[in-house]
Write a protein that holds these residues in place. Structure first.
Motif, PDB file in Angstrom:
ATOM      1  N   HIS A 167     -30.695  10.605 -45.259  1.00  0.00           N
ATOM      2  CA  HIS A 167     -29.279  10.912 -45.394  1.00  0.00           C
ATOM      3  C   HIS A 167     -28.441  10.379 -44.247  1.00  0.00           C
ATOM      4  CE1 HIS A 167     -30.196  13.384 -48.832  1.00  0.00           C
ATOM      5  NE2 HIS A 167     -31.148  13.970 -48.131  1.00  0.00           N
ATOM      6  N   GLY A 168     -28.940   9.377 -43.528  1.00  0.00           N
ATOM      7  CA  GLY A 168     -28.121   8.696 -42.543  1.00  0.00           C
ATOM      8  C   GLY A 168     -28.148   9.257 -41.144  1.00  0.00           C
ATOM      9  N   GLN A 169     -29.120  10.083 -40.794  1.00  0.00           N
ATOM     10  CA  GLN A 169     -29.234  10.529 -39.413  1.00  0.00           C
ATOM     11  C   GLN A 169     -29.840   9.418 -38.564  1.00  0.00           C
ATOM     12  OE1 GLN A 169     -30.906  12.402 -41.821  1.00  0.00           O
ATOM     13  NE2 GLN A 169     -29.903  14.390 -41.870  1.00  0.00           N
ATOM     14  N   LEU A 170     -29.648   9.509 -37.247  1.00  0.00           N
ATOM     15  CA  LEU A 170     -30.171   8.505 -36.324  1.00  0.00           C
ATOM     16  C   LEU A 170     -31.049   9.174 -35.280  1.00  0.00           C
ATOM     17  CD1 LEU A 170     -26.842   6.602 -35.729  1.00  0.00           C
ATOM     18  CD2 LEU A 170     -28.768   5.793 -37.081  1.00  0.00           C
ATOM     19  N   LEU A 171     -32.100   8.475 -34.870  1.00  0.00           N
ATOM     20  CA  LEU A 171     -32.956   8.943 -33.793  1.00  0.00           C
ATOM     21  C   LEU A 171     -32.539   8.226 -32.515  1.00  0.00           C
ATOM     22  CD1 LEU A 171     -35.437  10.611 -32.904  1.00  0.00           C
ATOM     23  CD2 LEU A 171     -36.799   8.565 -33.329  1.00  0.00           C
ATOM     24  N   VAL A 172     -32.162   9.005 -31.505  1.00  0.00           N
ATOM     25  CA  VAL A 172     -31.714   8.457 -30.226  1.00  0.00           C
ATOM     26  C   VAL A 172     -32.696   8.896 -29.154  1.00  0.00           C
ATOM     27  CG1 VAL A 172     -29.864   8.432 -28.529  1.00  0.00           C
ATOM     28  CG2 VAL A 172     -29.309   8.571 -30.954  1.00  0.00           C
ATOM     29  N   ARG A 173     -33.156   7.950 -28.348  1.00  0.00           N
ATOM     30  CA  ARG A 173     -34.034   8.275 -27.220  1.00  0.00           C
ATOM     31  C   ARG A 173     -33.248   8.102 -25.931  1.00  0.00           C
ATOM     32  NH1 ARG A 173     -39.664   6.125 -27.646  1.00  0.00           N
ATOM     33  NH2 ARG A 173     -39.797   8.002 -28.910  1.00  0.00           N
ATOM     34  N   PHE A 174     -33.185   9.185 -25.151  1.00  0.00           N
ATOM     35  CA  PHE A 174     -32.462   9.179 -23.893  1.00  0.00           C
ATOM     36  C   PHE A 174     -33.415   8.891 -22.740  1.00  0.00           C
ATOM     37  CE2 PHE A 174     -29.736  11.597 -26.682  1.00  0.00           C
ATOM     38  CZ  PHE A 174     -28.484  11.127 -26.345  1.00  0.00           C
ATOM     39  N   ARG A 175     -32.864   8.427 -21.625  1.00  0.00           N
ATOM     40  CA  ARG A 175     -33.683   8.114 -20.452  1.00  0.00           C
ATOM     41  C   ARG A 175     -34.235   9.377 -19.808  1.00  0.00           C
ATOM     42  NH1 ARG A 175     -29.839   3.568 -17.629  1.00  0.00           N
ATOM     43  NH2 ARG A 175     -29.976   2.063 -19.330  1.00  0.00           N
ATOM     44  N   ARG A 176     -33.459  10.446 -19.846  1.00  0.00           N
ATOM     45  CA  ARG A 176     -33.903  11.747 -19.341  1.00  0.00           C
ATOM     46  C   ARG A 176     -33.825  12.748 -20.481  1.00  0.00           C
ATOM     47  NH1 ARG A 176     -29.719  13.126 -15.148  1.00  0.00           N
ATOM     48  NH2 ARG A 176     -30.519  15.161 -15.699  1.00  0.00           N
ATOM     49  N   GLY A 177     -34.495  13.860 -20.323  1.00  0.00           N
ATOM     50  CA  GLY A 177     -34.444  14.893 -21.351  1.00  0.00           C
ATOM     51  C   GLY A 177     -33.081  15.558 -21.408  1.00  0.00           C
ATOM     52  N   LEU A 178     -32.673  15.930 -22.594  1.00  0.00           N
ATOM     53  CA  LEU A 178     -31.386  16.597 -22.778  1.00  0.00           C
ATOM     54  C   LEU A 178     -31.522  18.085 -22.499  1.00  0.00           C
ATOM     55  CD1 LEU A 178     -30.109  14.989 -26.079  1.00  0.00           C
ATOM     56  CD2 LEU A 178     -29.220  14.616 -23.788  1.00  0.00           C
TER      57      LEU A 178
ATOM     58  N   ARG B 122     -36.728  14.124 -24.928  1.00  0.00           N
ATOM     59  CA  ARG B 122     -35.871  12.948 -24.759  1.00  0.00           C
ATOM     60  C   ARG B 122     -35.299  12.440 -26.076  1.00  0.00           C
ATOM     61  NH1 ARG B 122     -39.495   8.670 -22.000  1.00  0.00           N
ATOM     62  NH2 ARG B 122     -37.879   7.425 -22.953  1.00  0.00           N
ATOM     63  N   ASP B 123     -35.830  12.870 -27.198  1.00  0.00           N
ATOM     64  CA  ASP B 123     -35.411  12.353 -28.497  1.00  0.00           C
ATOM     65  C   ASP B 123     -34.470  13.341 -29.180  1.00  0.00           C
ATOM     66  OD1 ASP B 123     -37.167  10.373 -27.894  1.00  0.00           O
ATOM     67  OD2 ASP B 123     -38.620  10.857 -29.448  1.00  0.00           O
ATOM     68  N   ALA B 124     -33.353  12.826 -29.665  1.00  0.00           N
ATOM     69  CA  ALA B 124     -32.369  13.662 -30.354  1.00  0.00           C
ATOM     70  C   ALA B 124     -32.039  13.035 -31.702  1.00  0.00           C
ATOM     71  CB  ALA B 124     -31.104  13.797 -29.522  1.00  0.00           C
ATOM     72  N   ILE B 125     -31.725  13.884 -32.663  1.00  0.00           N
ATOM     73  CA  ILE B 125     -31.277  13.431 -33.972  1.00  0.00           C
ATOM     74  C   ILE B 125     -29.773  13.649 -34.021  1.00  0.00           C
ATOM     75  CG2 ILE B 125     -31.468  13.796 -36.447  1.00  0.00           C
ATOM     76  CD1 ILE B 125     -34.323  14.902 -35.820  1.00  0.00           C
ATOM     77  N   VAL B 126     -29.033  12.575 -34.305  1.00  0.00           N
ATOM     78  CA  VAL B 126     -27.577  12.649 -34.303  1.00  0.00           C
ATOM     79  C   VAL B 126     -27.040  12.305 -35.689  1.00  0.00           C
ATOM     80  CG1 VAL B 126     -27.416  12.092 -31.861  1.00  0.00           C
ATOM     81  CG2 VAL B 126     -27.217  10.279 -33.529  1.00  0.00           C
ATOM     82  N   ILE B 127     -25.851  12.852 -35.977  1.00  0.00           N
ATOM     83  CA  ILE B 127     -25.178  12.617 -37.247  1.00  0.00           C
ATOM     84  C   ILE B 127     -23.829  11.977 -36.951  1.00  0.00           C
ATOM     85  CG2 ILE B 127     -24.152  13.708 -39.257  1.00  0.00           C
ATOM     86  CD1 ILE B 127     -26.249  15.871 -39.038  1.00  0.00           C
ATOM     87  N   VAL B 128     -23.566  10.849 -37.587  1.00  0.00           N
ATOM     88  CA  VAL B 128     -22.278  10.175 -37.463  1.00  0.00           C
ATOM     89  C   VAL B 128     -21.409  10.622 -38.637  1.00  0.00           C
ATOM     90  CG1 VAL B 128     -21.121   7.952 -37.336  1.00  0.00           C
ATOM     91  CG2 VAL B 128     -23.414   8.204 -36.378  1.00  0.00           C
ATOM     92  N   PRO B 129     -20.201  11.109 -38.378  1.00  0.00           N
ATOM     93  CA  PRO B 129     -19.333  11.540 -39.482  1.00  0.00           C
ATOM     94  C   PRO B 129     -19.012  10.382 -40.428  1.00  0.00           C
ATOM     95  CG  PRO B 129     -18.454  12.270 -37.376  1.00  0.00           C
ATOM     96  CD  PRO B 129     -19.594  11.359 -37.084  1.00  0.00           C
TER      97      PRO B 129
END
Length: 91
Positions: free
Chosen positions: A66-77, A22-29
């Protein structure tokens, strides 16, 4: 008041011995510091599949130095989400 939306790329899933589907690491440009990334904490994240299904989550915290974000989704990706885009909706 209108909500502002930003597109971010799903970089990876959170790694660990127990698995975090459920947890993803995302990068914002354009975001490369912890201070810039902290503005996105609390934002809503929406991943849309090609069939139109949506998985909703929220930004929990800044991940790394370096500015990544941890996002938790309601369901698994699904695996197809890696490298795809997610919309971050600011409140």
């Amino acid at each position: 008041m209108q909500a502002r939306s930003v597109r971010a790329r799903i970089y990876s899933i959170r790694r660990g011995s127990i698995g975090y589907a459920r947890d993803a690491i995302v990068i914002v440009p354009g975001v490369e510091t912890v201070m810039d990334a902290a503005k996105f904490v609390g934002a809503r994240a929406v991943w849309r599949s090609r069939t139109g299904a949506e998985i909703i989550g929220s930004v929990l915290k800044v991940w790394g130095k370096h500015g990544q974000l941890l996002v938790r989704f309601r369901r698994g990706l699904p695996g197809q989400a890696l490298g795809d885009y997610v919309d971050l909706i600011m409140k």
